[in-house]
Design an enzyme around this catalytic site. Structure first.
Site, mmCIF file in Angstrom:
data_model
loop_
_atom_site.group_PDB
_atom_site.id
_atom_site.type_symbol
_atom_site.label_atom_id
_atom_site.label_comp_id
_atom_site.label_asym_id
_atom_site.label_seq_id
_atom_site.Cartn_x
_atom_site.Cartn_y
_atom_site.Cartn_z
ATOM 1 N N ASP A 269 45.380 6.118 8.701
ATOM 2 C CA ASP A 269 44.306 5.551 7.760
ATOM 3 C C ASP A 269 44.401 4.105 7.335
ATOM 4 O OD1 ASP A 269 46.597 6.695 6.405
ATOM 5 O OD2 ASP A 269 45.883 6.582 4.680
ATOM 6 N N ARG B 129 52.434 10.888 10.530
ATOM 7 C CA ARG B 129 52.145 9.445 10.900
ATOM 8 C C ARG B 129 50.749 9.385 11.067
ATOM 9 N NH1 ARG B 129 56.131 8.008 15.658
ATOM 10 N NH2 ARG B 129 55.757 5.570 14.711
ATOM 11 N N PRO B 130 49.980 9.360 9.902
ATOM 12 C CA PRO B 130 48.532 8.944 9.870
ATOM 13 C C PRO B 130 48.255 7.622 10.283
ATOM 14 C CG PRO B 130 49.267 9.298 7.695
ATOM 15 C CD PRO B 130 50.477 9.739 8.556
ATOM 16 N N ARG C 298 63.134 7.077 26.358
ATOM 17 C CA ARG C 298 62.205 6.115 25.844
ATOM 18 C C ARG C 298 62.503 5.020 25.008
ATOM 19 N NH1 ARG C 298 58.348 9.852 22.126
ATOM 20 N NH2 ARG C 298 57.373 7.415 22.022
ATOM 21 N N ASP D 248 65.094 4.082 11.485
ATOM 22 C CA ASP D 248 65.264 4.315 12.743
ATOM 23 C C ASP D 248 66.834 4.349 12.874
ATOM 24 O OD1 ASP D 248 62.587 4.588 13.393
ATOM 25 O OD2 ASP D 248 62.671 2.503 14.142
ATOM 26 N N ILE E 251 60.816 7.187 4.314
ATOM 27 C CA ILE E 251 59.640 6.563 5.248
ATOM 28 C C ILE E 251 59.042 8.157 5.981
ATOM 29 C CG2 ILE E 251 58.914 5.174 7.188
ATOM 30 C CD1 ILE E 251 60.222 3.422 4.785
ATOM 31 N N ARG F 158 52.716 7.154 20.400
ATOM 32 C CA ARG F 158 51.822 6.722 19.242
ATOM 33 C C ARG F 158 51.722 5.032 19.101
ATOM 34 N NH1 ARG F 158 50.647 9.721 15.048
ATOM 35 N NH2 ARG F 158 50.615 7.561 13.906
ATOM 36 N N CYS G 215 54.003 13.730 15.227
ATOM 37 C CA CYS G 215 54.957 13.898 16.368
ATOM 38 C C CYS G 215 56.253 14.659 15.676
ATOM 39 C CB CYS G 215 55.041 12.689 16.686
ATOM 40 S SG CYS G 215 55.965 11.521 15.655
ATOM 41 N N LYS H 214 62.269 -2.743 21.659
ATOM 42 C CA LYS H 214 61.178 -2.030 21.961
ATOM 43 C C LYS H 214 60.066 -2.336 21.111
ATOM 44 C CE LYS H 214 61.227 2.306 20.637
ATOM 45 N NZ LYS H 214 59.921 2.878 19.842
ATOM 46 N N ASN H 215 60.270 -2.412 19.838
ATOM 47 C CA ASN H 215 59.353 -2.155 18.958
ATOM 48 C C ASN H 215 58.742 -3.485 18.686
ATOM 49 O OD1 ASN H 215 59.578 0.289 18.885
ATOM 50 N ND2 ASN H 215 60.554 0.634 16.869
HETATM 51 N N1 EPU Z 1 51.585 5.581 7.080
HETATM 52 C C1 EPU Z 1 50.427 5.961 6.484
HETATM 53 N N2 EPU Z 1 49.339 5.645 6.945
HETATM 54 C C2 EPU Z 1 49.040 4.718 7.954
HETATM 55 C C3 EPU Z 1 50.243 4.158 8.474
HETATM 56 C C4 EPU Z 1 51.406 4.712 7.998
HETATM 57 O O1 EPU Z 1 50.676 6.869 5.683
HETATM 58 O O2 EPU Z 1 48.011 4.394 8.327
HETATM 59 C C5 EPU Z 1 52.712 5.973 6.532
HETATM 60 C C6 EPU Z 1 53.680 6.714 7.819
HETATM 61 O O3 EPU Z 1 53.390 8.181 7.815
HETATM 62 C C7 EPU Z 1 55.021 6.541 7.510
HETATM 63 C C8 EPU Z 1 55.032 5.018 6.660
HETATM 64 O O4 EPU Z 1 53.930 4.732 6.274
HETATM 65 O O5 EPU Z 1 55.535 7.460 6.367
HETATM 66 C C9 EPU Z 1 55.621 3.715 7.380
HETATM 67 O O6 EPU Z 1 55.209 3.949 8.975
HETATM 68 P P1 EPU Z 1 54.771 2.860 9.676
HETATM 69 O O7 EPU Z 1 53.241 2.631 10.135
HETATM 70 O O8 EPU Z 1 55.418 1.487 9.476
HETATM 71 O O9 EPU Z 1 55.301 3.266 11.012
HETATM 72 P P2 EPU Z 1 54.672 2.918 12.477
HETATM 73 O O10 EPU Z 1 54.229 1.577 12.420
HETATM 74 O O11 EPU Z 1 53.857 3.852 12.988
HETATM 75 C C10 EPU Z 1 57.056 1.920 13.411
HETATM 76 C C11 EPU Z 1 58.003 2.140 14.538
HETATM 77 C C12 EPU Z 1 58.637 3.158 14.088
HETATM 78 C C13 EPU Z 1 59.545 3.037 13.020
HETATM 79 C C14 EPU Z 1 58.471 3.115 12.015
HETATM 80 C C15 EPU Z 1 59.315 2.584 10.485
HETATM 81 C C16 EPU Z 1 56.794 1.177 16.395
HETATM 82 C C17 EPU Z 1 56.370 1.189 17.897
HETATM 83 N N3 EPU Z 1 57.303 2.245 15.775
HETATM 84 O O12 EPU Z 1 56.118 2.914 13.471
HETATM 85 O O13 EPU Z 1 59.799 3.614 15.143
HETATM 86 O O14 EPU Z 1 60.232 4.402 12.475
HETATM 87 O O15 EPU Z 1 57.613 1.590 12.094
HETATM 88 O O16 EPU Z 1 59.917 1.517 10.603
HETATM 89 O O17 EPU Z 1 57.159 -0.170 16.003
HETATM 90 C C18 EPU Z 1 61.245 4.382 16.792
HETATM 91 O O18 EPU Z 1 61.442 3.470 17.219
HETATM 92 O O19 EPU Z 1 62.036 5.504 17.083
HETATM 93 C C19 EPU Z 1 60.284 4.634 15.820
HETATM 94 C C20 EPU Z 1 59.859 5.820 15.420
#
Ligand code: EPU
Length: 423
Positions: A125, A122-123, A402, A310, A332, A93, A117, A22-23
């Site tokens: 920035d 999950r910002p 999902r 995950d 995380i 998201r 969520c 999925k990811n």
């Molecule tokens: N973060 C920030 N600022 C940002 C982006 C992220 O502070 O601009 C923080 C997040 O809040 C978190 C950390 O950085 O604490 C890592 O977040 P990341 O951005 O890596 O997460 P994501 O890309 O939004 C993806 C997966 C998630 C998975 C995370 C971590 C997808 C679609 N989603 O999310 O998958 O948990 O990476 O590996 O690829 C799931 O499949 O159940 C799922 C939640």
């Protein structure tokens, strides 16, 4: 609304097949926006999140659909509405990863600001910081992020993408996709190294991009003037595979898990072996065998190649039955513990203290009605239900749909007794 009734405890045996990730599929669907013409993802999983993303791409102007064999086609020849509407983005998201490709392709994009969520704030920035470094002007307007490329287009830059919790998966995807069509060279430092990010990079290179350092924290991207659509499968879903590995271990069983690459799961295999499971490479995947006492283990989630967040909930279900005490630390998403209270309803002995959960192993779990709160938490409740005594009822199964394709059919195929009931 569907519920699961799960009879336990059961023994599992046989072969179980993992779907496309999925990811990996979600950002690759976004990457299709970079190239006019038809992208085909032959093994995109058939999941609620993928269908939401199809709706999102269609709302932008793309033609999206499955053929008779289930292959996903995305024709991005026409993108006339580069706007990610609130009604679609709020459901998922991952929608945020249209930002980079649409900025590069259309020069201007609006995407609804995603909210928090169930698993935390999950910002975004860092995504925005990276796109600004490529020259984009970014501002917020009525809850929408608006990004505009400079008149001559995006320009390559040196970009640091580290944040308070390490690297960002979708942030790296967004900036990498935008940089493929920027002028000159972009260097991303502290890039996410997750196999799904690497899969996207390989996909982009197959489309004509020039990305080096794939799989490392330093990506070097030479901008090109155009990308071409391709037909290419995505990698197997290592989180689904890890969920099935835990299914084998928690039921004291033996499973052959197909379409899984153990090289992408070293931290997961390490933790399973440390609690006493046998994990071996096997035909197109691995075998997992568990018999006897489950040993305790300490687990800390980290960006790849560390232990994945995950799979944190699923391993908590397993360690709830360990012979001893374990500590699980979430680095995380420090609040990703909605499953703790539900598992305690099944007679687990879990105590949350800040970003840690102390897991005091119990001899048996006892079936109870429980509520799924998010995707991975609901998978953990299903796993607990396979081992618990009695009939566990999991409500709000839509969370699991999902991210897991027919999970009850797959598990029933190897000996589980799970009924989906529309109530
Ligand atoms: N973060 C920030 N600022 C940002 C982006 C992220 O502070 O601009 C923080 C997040 O809040 C978190 C950390 O950085 O604490 C890592 O977040 P990341 O951005 O890596 O997460 P994501 O890309 O939004 C993806 C997966 C998630 C998975 C995370 C971590 C997808 C679609 N989603 O999310 O998958 O948990 O990476 O590996 O690829 C799931 O499949 O159940 C799922 C939640």
């Amino acid at each position: 609304m569907d519920i699961f009734e799960i009879d336990g405890p059961v023994k599992l045996s046989g072969t179980i097949e993992v779907a496309g990730a999925k990811n990996a599929a979600l950002p690759i669907m976004a990457a299709a926006l970079l190239a006019p013409g038809e992208t085909v993802i032959p093994n995109a999983p058939n999941l609620a999140d993928i269908r939401s993303f199809e709706t999102l791409l269609a709302s932008l102007g793309a033609a999206v659909g499955r053929d008779r064999t289930g292959r996903l086609h995305i024709d991005a020849t026409t993108i006339d509405t580069p706007v990610g509407e609130y009604e679609i983005v709020r459901k998922m998201r991952a929608s945020i990863c249209i930002l980079g490709p649409l900025l590069a392709r259309c020069g201007k994009v609006k995407v609804s600001m995603p909210g928090g969520c169930a698993i935390g704030d999950r910002p975004v920035d860092i995504h925005l910081r990276g796109l600004k470094a490529l020259g984009a002007r970014i501002y917020l307007e009525n809850g929408y992020i608006v990004a505009e490329a400079p008149p001559g287009g995006l320009v390559g830059a040196q970009i640091f993408l580290g944040g308070p919790f390490g690297s960002t998966v979708l942030g790296t995807d967004n900036v990498m996709m935008a940089a493929t069509l920027a002028k000159g060279t972009t260097v991303i430092e502290s890039a996410a190294c997750e196999p799904e990010v690497a899969d996207l990079a390989h996909y982009l290179n197959a489309m004509g991009a020039k990305i080096r350092g794939i799989g490392s924290p330093r990506l070097v991207i030479e901008g090109v003037t155009e990308l071409k659509p391709v037909t290419r499968p995505v990698i197997g879903d290592r989180i689904e595979a890890g969920t099935f590995m835990v299914a084998a271990a928690i039921t004291q069983s033996r499973l052959h898990i197909r379409n899984c690459d153990l090289d992408n799961m070293v931290a997961v295999a390490d933790r399973l072996r440390s609690i006493g499971a046998v994990v071996e490479p096997a035909d197109d995947g691995c075998n997992v065998v568990m018999s006897g006492a489950i040993g305790p283990a300490d687990i800390t989630t980290q960006p790849y190649p560390g232990f994945p967040t995950d799979l944190q909930a699923q391993f908590m279900a397993l360690l709830a039955l360990a012979d001893g005490n374990s500590v699980i630390t979430e680095k995380i998403y420090p609040d990703r513990f909605m499953h703790v209270a539900e598992m305690n309803r099944m007679a687990a002995n879990l105590r949350k203290e800040g970003p840690n959960v102390i897991v005091a192993g119990v001899e048996k779990l006892i079936a109870a009605p429980v509520m799924a709160s998010d995707l991975r938490a609901s998978a953990a409740l299903v796993l607990a239900g396979l081992a618990a005594h009695g009939t566990t009822v999991v409500q709000r199964v839509y969370h699991i749909d999902r991210g897991y394709e027919n999970i009850e059919e797959k598990l029933n195929g190897v000996g589980a007794a799970i009924r989906r009931i529309d109530v």
